[in-house]
Design an enzyme around this catalytic site. Structure first.
Site, short mmCIF file in Angstrom:
data_model
loop_
_atom_site.label_atom_id
_atom_site.label_comp_id
_atom_site.label_asym_id
_atom_site.label_seq_id
_atom_site.Cartn_x
_atom_site.Cartn_y
_atom_site.Cartn_z
N CYS A 31 35.60 -9.58 -18.16
CA CYS A 31 36.68 -10.56 -18.01
C CYS A 31 37.81 -10.44 -19.03
CB CYS A 31 36.09 -11.96 -18.05
SG CYS A 31 34.91 -12.19 -19.39
N ASP A 80 38.84 -10.90 -11.61
CA ASP A 80 39.03 -10.13 -12.84
C ASP A 80 37.98 -9.06 -13.07
OD1 ASP A 80 37.01 -11.89 -13.45
OD2 ASP A 80 37.93 -12.70 -15.26
N ASN A 81 36.90 -9.06 -12.31
CA ASN A 81 35.94 -7.96 -12.31
C ASN A 81 35.04 -8.13 -11.10
OD1 ASN A 81 34.95 -9.75 -15.07
ND2 ASN A 81 33.59 -9.71 -13.30
N HIS A 131 40.74 -16.91 -22.34
CA HIS A 131 39.82 -15.83 -22.73
C HIS A 131 40.49 -14.69 -23.46
CE1 HIS A 131 35.50 -14.61 -21.46
NE2 HIS A 131 35.51 -15.44 -22.49
#
EC number: 3.1.6.4
Length: 498
Positions: free
Chosen positions: A55, A264-265, A118
């Site tokens: 992330c 994001d992944n 993050h």
């Protein structure tokens, strides 16, 4: 016509939402009607990727247009290790990086982040220090619930000050019930409406974390999916997308707003029923196999993107940086390498350009793709020690010599796959074949060209310190006292097991 003041809105479903979670990509329960409709009205990108299988580095790449090795979101504490920004991380997004909202400010855009940041939680790293005008959300993952005396619960910010903490003020019950996604949806709609009423172009980064464990959904969605709690979460995210797109239509600004949906992944296959599906692709989050980095991506822009199109442009989240800057008619920074490309031609004319795509894990380039060919220079899933304890990034997908539990160096003879006819990366092309002898030198040339221009940034994810955790964020002393006394600072090298 000039597109300078087109609104740009990008939505990221939280990590663990996989390529195969959408009905339009074949999920058999067909529980994402709004996202499927978005695809029918827009453009589907089945060959779209994150810039990292985890992330924080992926988000840093999205907002800088640059690979994590260039923007500092990696670690050198061990070779090829994935790292992110937990509470005890010391680093964050460097000041010298130019984030997307900072560029859009030059064209008069107002920017808001709704959801998870993050990219560092110390004050100097927070969103309003890096181009965002507004923020409602959290700086870290909502792991917990925690004992807030020894490990503080994650704060939820309203702009520069915390508005409360997860579990204490923003509830996530043990059964997975929480109204956070509803709050995040309301924030998005309110911002869009307010910017429209002020005739302001806007950038909204909607980064909901509901698909990250521990999972949560609001009461109307709990128990409604055939896929269990994870499916409930996806259904609520799908509904939220429908509400946000409906708000654009009701304000009659849908034809002036470019919307991207992605993740994001890849889906967290190790989470089993609490993780996403990566469809036909190998492995999942944390790995540089296709399941770890290929993302479910849709672009929507009525009146500009023709309905029902499929683009086979090999795309990256880093391309959103370049694309939005292109449409906003802002000059791109010239003092640094930008890894993203503009997708303007793909969106408006459905044309493709050949470009290499590089897969990194920490400080190591693991693989490269160009066209339909992908070469692995290094392979590994996770350590055999973790695997024996029950952590498996590739459940049910053991491929000899490919899904290795030790870091395996293939640079003298890279593994080659044609991921058009073998999307699951199951059948390496033999080095003795004419196909291998023709394609491998071309891929190796791309890597050589890439390395010539590579200047790794100072790694931001090397140092940890319990003293920098979310003990006393700005605003914690207002109302009920949510300030806590932390331990003295004692930096140490972070340990990254993956």
């Amino acid at each position: 016509m000039s597109l300078k003041y087109v609104n740009v809105k990008f939505k990221v479903s939280r990590k663990q939402m996989g390529w195969g979670d959408l009905g339009v990509f074949g999920e058999p329960n067909k529980e994402t009607p709004y996202l499927d409709q978005m695809a029918a009205e827009g453009m589907l990108f089945p060959d779209f990727y994150s810039a990292n299988p985890l992330c924080s580095p992926s988000r840093a790449a999205l907002l800088t247009g640059r690979l994590p090795i260039r923007n500092g979101f990696y670690t050198t504490n061990g070779h090829a290790r994935n790292a992110y920004t937990p509470q005890n991380i010391v680093g964050g997004i460097p000041d010298e990086e130019i984030l997307l909202p900072e560029l859009l400010q030059k064209a008069g855009y107002k920017s808001k982040l709704v959801g998870k940041w993050h990219l560092g939680h110390q004050a100097k790293y927070l969103p309003l220090k890096h181009g965002f005008d507004e923020w409602f959300g959290a700086p870290n993952c909502h792991f917990g619930p925690y004992d807030n005396v020894h490990t503080p619960n994650i704060p939820v910010y309203r702009n520069e000050e915390m508005a409360g903490r997860y579990y204490q003020d923003f509830k996530i019950e043990k059964n997975g019930e929480s109204n956070l996604t509803q709050l995040y949806t309301q924030e998005a709609v309110e911002f869009i409406t307010r910017m429209h009423n002020k005739s302001k172009p806007f950038f909204l980064y909607w980064a909901v974390d509901a698909t990250h464990e521990p999972l949560y959904a609001s009461k109307p969605f709990l128990g409604t999916s055939n896929r269990g709690l994870y499916g409930d979460v996806v259904r609520e995210l799908d509904s939220a997308v429908g509400k946000i797109l409906a708000s654009l239509r009701s304000l009659k600004i849908d034809n002036n707003t470019l919307v991207f949906f992605s993740s994001d992944n890849g889906g967290a296959t190790y989470a089993k029923q609490h993780g996403g599906s990566n469809g036909p692709f190998l492995c999942g989050k944390e790995t540089t196999f296709e399941g770890g980095m290929r993302e479910p991506t849709i672009a929507w822009w009525p009146g500009h993107i023709k309905k029902g199109q499929v683009s086979h442009q090999v795309g990256s989240l880093m391309d959103l940086y370049t694309t939005f800057v292109d449409f906003a008619e802002v000059a791109m920074p010239t003092d640094r390498v930008i890894d993203g490309i503009s997708l303007r031609a793909s969106l408006l004319n459905n044309t493709n350009v050949q470009r290499p795509l590089f897969y990194y894990r920490g400080n190591q380039i693991m693989a490269v793709r160009k066209g339909s060919y992908k070469a692995h220079l290094w392979t590994w899933t996770n350590s055999i020690e973790e695997f024996k304890k029950g952590t498996n990034f590739c459940p049910g997908q053991d491929i000899a010599g490919v899904t290795t539990h030790n870091q395996t160096d293939h640079t003298s003879k890279p593994l080659l796959f044609h991921i058009g006819r073998d999307p699951g990366e199951k059948y390496p092309i033999s080095p003795n074949t004419p196909e291998y002898k023709k394609e491998m030198p071309l891929l190796m040339k791309e890597i050589q060209n890439h390395m010539v221009l590579l200047v790794p940034a100072t790694p931001q994810l090397n140092m940890c310190d319990e003293g920098v955790m979310n003990w006393a964020p700005a605003g914690c002393n207002k109302g009920q006292n949510k300030c806590y006394k932390g331990p003295p600072s004692k930096p140490y090298n972070c340990t990254w097991p993956h």
